[in-house]
Scaffold this active site. Structure first.
Site, PDB file in Angstrom:
ATOM      1  NE  ARG A   1       2.039  -9.147   5.471  1.00  0.00           N
ATOM      2  CZ  ARG A   1       0.840  -9.256   5.231  1.00  0.00           C
ATOM      3  NH1 ARG A   1      -0.130  -9.879   5.863  1.00  0.00           N
ATOM      4  NH2 ARG A   1       0.402  -8.106   4.385  1.00  0.00           N
TER       5      ARG A   1
ATOM      6  CD  GLN B   1      -0.765  -8.698   0.120  1.00  0.00           C
ATOM      7  OE1 GLN B   1      -0.211  -7.591  -0.287  1.00  0.00           O
ATOM      8  NE2 GLN B   1      -1.300  -8.789   1.151  1.00  0.00           N
TER       9      GLN B   1
ATOM     10  CB  CYS C   1      -0.950  -0.087   1.247  1.00  0.00           C
ATOM     11  SG  CYS C   1      -1.174  -1.469   1.827  1.00  0.00           S
TER      12      CYS C   1
ATOM     13  CG  ASP D   1      -2.031  -5.269  -2.574  1.00  0.00           C
ATOM     14  OD1 ASP D   1      -3.274  -5.155  -2.248  1.00  0.00           O
ATOM     15  OD2 ASP D   1      -1.396  -4.964  -1.779  1.00  0.00           O
TER      16      ASP D   1
ATOM     17  CG  HIS E   1      -3.687  -0.231  -2.799  1.00  0.00           C
ATOM     18  ND1 HIS E   1      -2.570  -0.799  -2.796  1.00  0.00           N
ATOM     19  CD2 HIS E   1      -3.947  -0.675  -1.329  1.00  0.00           C
ATOM     20  CE1 HIS E   1      -2.316  -1.484  -1.863  1.00  0.00           C
ATOM     21  NE2 HIS E   1      -3.029  -1.573  -0.980  1.00  0.00           N
TER      22      HIS E   1
ATOM     23  CE  LYS F   1     -11.685  -7.720   8.112  1.00  0.00           C
ATOM     24  NZ  LYS F   1     -10.589  -8.722   8.304  1.00  0.00           N
TER      25      LYS F   1
ATOM     26  CG  HIS G   1      -5.935  -1.763   1.568  1.00  0.00           C
ATOM     27  ND1 HIS G   1      -4.646  -1.575   1.348  1.00  0.00           N
ATOM     28  CD2 HIS G   1      -6.575  -0.661   2.453  1.00  0.00           C
ATOM     29  CE1 HIS G   1      -4.289  -0.450   2.588  1.00  0.00           C
ATOM     30  NE2 HIS G   1      -5.575  -0.037   2.941  1.00  0.00           N
TER      31      HIS G   1
HETATM   32 ZN   LIG Z   1      -3.208  -2.525   0.892  1.00  0.00          ZN
END
Ligand SMILES: [Zn+2]
Ligand SMILES: [Zn+2]
Length: 651
Positions: A368, A386, A339, A388, A390, A474, A520
């Site tokens: 992680r 991910q 992000c 991912d 945004h 979420k 996200h």
């Molecule tokens: Zn994010």
């Protein structure tokens, strides 16, 4: 004296003061009374028999509810403890909670005793015998002194340690049969509810998870209200073992791990990499239709970036440590999230309200640190990618964006045949708005937008109050796989925090600066976990469009190798992934071997096929499909792929 009881449907009923959850269930229907296991009274989980003495809002829980199972399995842990104490006198007890599937108890058997698989039948037998006595679980409030005294006399230093950390006035014991436990409850009315019992496993577990302290024995078990349910569960466990993605991943040569590379860092082998690439390309294609822009960012970022984003505070201590460089005071972090990089991309130019929403997508690899004991195949790793993206939008665009993200998620689920899912909407704690960032007005707007969308989409959903992150509500999807296990896939998260921290803005129609809202979202979640779920859901028999090899051509003898090659070339021209099995083996063996490789279509070619320009078709799991003209077969396969990947175009 009467009290008012409010049920989940908001209906209010008057009952005599001191009525129990069980008695209320009985008043509603005798059948319900047979099925209830525990009750929530004003947000607290209670025993069914505990008297309710003032007005309350209650919810009764059956086996189908988490709370019902919790009471059932937690009571079973106590029953296990009672059985162990009678079989192993002098045994000491740590903790014994319910877990997702069953329960465990941590025990100290003393130095010269062990429990192995061979002891399981004996323990099960004892538990059954005790269960049949239908002993009541009785709750008793005790003072701290009394509690300490009991366990000091008993010589159980683990319980003494636990009690010493509790506050006086909050301590309860639960007693049943010959056993007493320090416990908050709640429990079943009596042990007779527990009809089917299986001890599953033993493992070592350090007291309080601390490797400097004593290693206790953790005994795992599971119980059910009916023998049939246990039988079905054990069949499911067997099937789950067969479908274990670590096992199938190895057989199909999809991924591997290397101790030399490091634990939890998956290596994608050629076939796995192709499969993953197909998933990525599929999503990229859809995202393009939905107006996403693909971006690429580095795997590291300056530590200050993560301090700004707040991730350093969250992940800094317990994750990978900063990377230093020859330059003094320069520190980088492996990215735990994509992000902040995307926020910085947003900031590279000024945005007008007319340009929004802006949607940046990236298959971003993040790192992680997970404890080595937590690592598990592809589902828990230390480095993962991910899918991912945004979305930066105006508050008034939130609902529409949510809808579009959900459409993308449905297209994905549909393409991989995950048809059984429910949605979970996580909202603010209604009683405490103070712990959330962002204005009440914005929260109200985004929460109602999410609720409207799930209703409009006719989704099966549940709302969890207090489960929202501090920075926004979420929506998650819980997907049921072929074995009925639930996986959380596809998350959409609203964020009012990062736009603030990164000072993101757009120029509104009023010519003033405004804050965009950030969303996200990751339909797959992570490529690693998604592929793992897919392997276990399909048992490695991927949908045709995704599977590494779609067709194998098997000549019945050497004489037909040339024709087999012709078939291969023909199919390759149709973009059908085809291989040849021209080993000098009997056709029966070739069929068996290739079915084990989970190739969807097996083609047999011999004299007749050569003469007719045809193939004899077998489908994995379905057997002989007869003879088909080569061109017809190729088109048939292409249609199947289209039906799987282009279903969304019908809408
Ligand atoms: Zn994010
Ligand atoms: Zn307990």
């Amino acid at each position: 004296m009467m009290i008012k009881i409010t049920l989940p449907d908001n209906s209010v009923h008057e009952y005599k003061k001191g009525i129990s959850g069980y008695e209320i269930a009985k008043e509603i229907s005798p059948r319900l009374a047979k099925e209830v296991l525990s009750v929530t009274v004003n947000d607290e989980l209670w025993d069914l028999q505990r008297p309710i003495t003032s007005d309350a809002r209650i919810k009764l829980h059956k086996w189908e509810d988490e709370e019902g199972k919790h009471a059932f399995w937690h009571s079973s842990a106590h029953l296990l403890a009672e059985a162990l104490e009678s079989l192993y006198p002098g045994i000491k007890f740590g903790i014994g909670p319910s877990i997702d599937n069953g329960f465990y108890y941590d025990v100290d058997l003393g130095d010269d005793r062990v429990i192995t698989d061979l002891d399981f039948p004996k323990i099960e037998k004892k538990m059954k015998e005790l269960a049949q006595q239908k002993n009541e679980y009785r709750r008793r409030e005790v003072s701290k002194n009394e509690a300490l005294d009991y366990y000091t006399k008993k010589g159980d230093e683990y319980k003494v340690e636990l009690i010493s950390e509790l506050e006086d006035g909050t301590i309860t014991f639960y007693e049943h049969g010959n056993f007493t436990d320090l416990c908050r409850g709640p429990h079943l009315p009596d042990t007779g509810y527990i009809k089917a019992i299986k001890i599953l496993n033993v493992a070592g577990a350090y007291w309080r998870g601390d490797e400097n302290r004593k290693q206790l024995t953790r005994v795992y078990g599971i119980t059910f209200p009916k023998q049939k349910m246990l039988d079905e569960y054990l069949v499911m466990l067997e099937e789950a073992k067969k479908r274990d993605h670590r096992k199938i991943g190895k057989e199909l040569e999809l991924f591997a791990f290397s101790q030399r590379v490091g634990q939890g860092l998956p290596l994608w082998l050629p076939k796995g990499a192709q499969l993953r690439e197909r998933l990525e390309n599929f999503l990229k294609k859809i995202q393009k239709i939905y107006g996403y822009d693909q971006v690429i960012t580095p795997h590291i970022g300056l530590k200050e970036l993560w301090v700004t984003s707040g991730h350093y505070e969250k992940y800094g201590k317990d994750s990978f440590q900063p990377i230093t460089t020859p330059a003094e005071d320069e520190e980088f972090l492996l990215k735990p999230m994509n992000c902040p990089h995307h926020c910085e991309i947003y900031k590279t130019k000024q945005h007008s309200y007319k340009d929004l929403p802006v949607r940046y997508a990236e298959f971003g690899t993040v790192y992680r640190y997970e404890q080595s004991g937590e690592l598990h195949g592809l589902t828990r790793v230390r480095g993962f990618t991910q899918d991912d993206a945004h979305i930066f939008c105006r508050p008034d665009q939130l609902k529409d964006e949510f809808k579009k993200v959900m459409d993308i998620i449905f297209i994905i689920f549909n393409a991989v045949d995950l048809k059984n899912y429910t949605a979970q909407v996580s909202l603010r704690d209604q009683n405490d708005h103070s712990k959330y960032i962002g204005t009440d007005k914005n929260w109200d707007k985004s929460e109602s937008a999410i609720l409207e969308v799930v209703k409009e989409k006719n989704l099966n959903f549940k709302v969890e109050y207090g489960e929202a992150a501090f920075y926004g509500p979420k929506l998650d999807f819980m997907v049921k796989d072929a074995l009925g296990r639930e996986w959380q896939l596809g998350t959409i998260q609203v964020d009012y925090n990062l736009p603030d921290r990164f000072d993101l803005e757009y120029i509104g129609s009023d010519n003033q600066k405004h804050r965009p809202v950030m969303i996200h979202r990751a339909p797959f979640g992570s490529m690693e976990r998604f592929v793992a779920v897919l392997i276990e859901h399909t048992a490695g028999k991927f949908p045709l469009w995704l599977t590494p090899e779609q067709v194998v051509v098997m000549p019945i003898s050497e004489k037909f190798n040339d024709y087999a090659k012709k078939v291969l070339n023909f199919l390759n021209n149709y973009d059908i992934r085809t291989i040849i099995d021209d080993r000098n083996e009997k056709i029966g063996k070739k069929i068996r071997d290739n079915e084990l490789k989970r190739i969807p279509y097996l083609l047999i070619v011999g004299e007749k096929e050569l003469n007719n320009e045809s193939v004899s078709v077998r489908k994995q799991g379905e057997g002989d499909k007869g003879s088909m003209n080569l061109k017809d077969f190729a088109e048939f396969l292409n249609d199947e792929v289209k039906a799987q990947t282009e279903a969304h175009k019908i809408h």
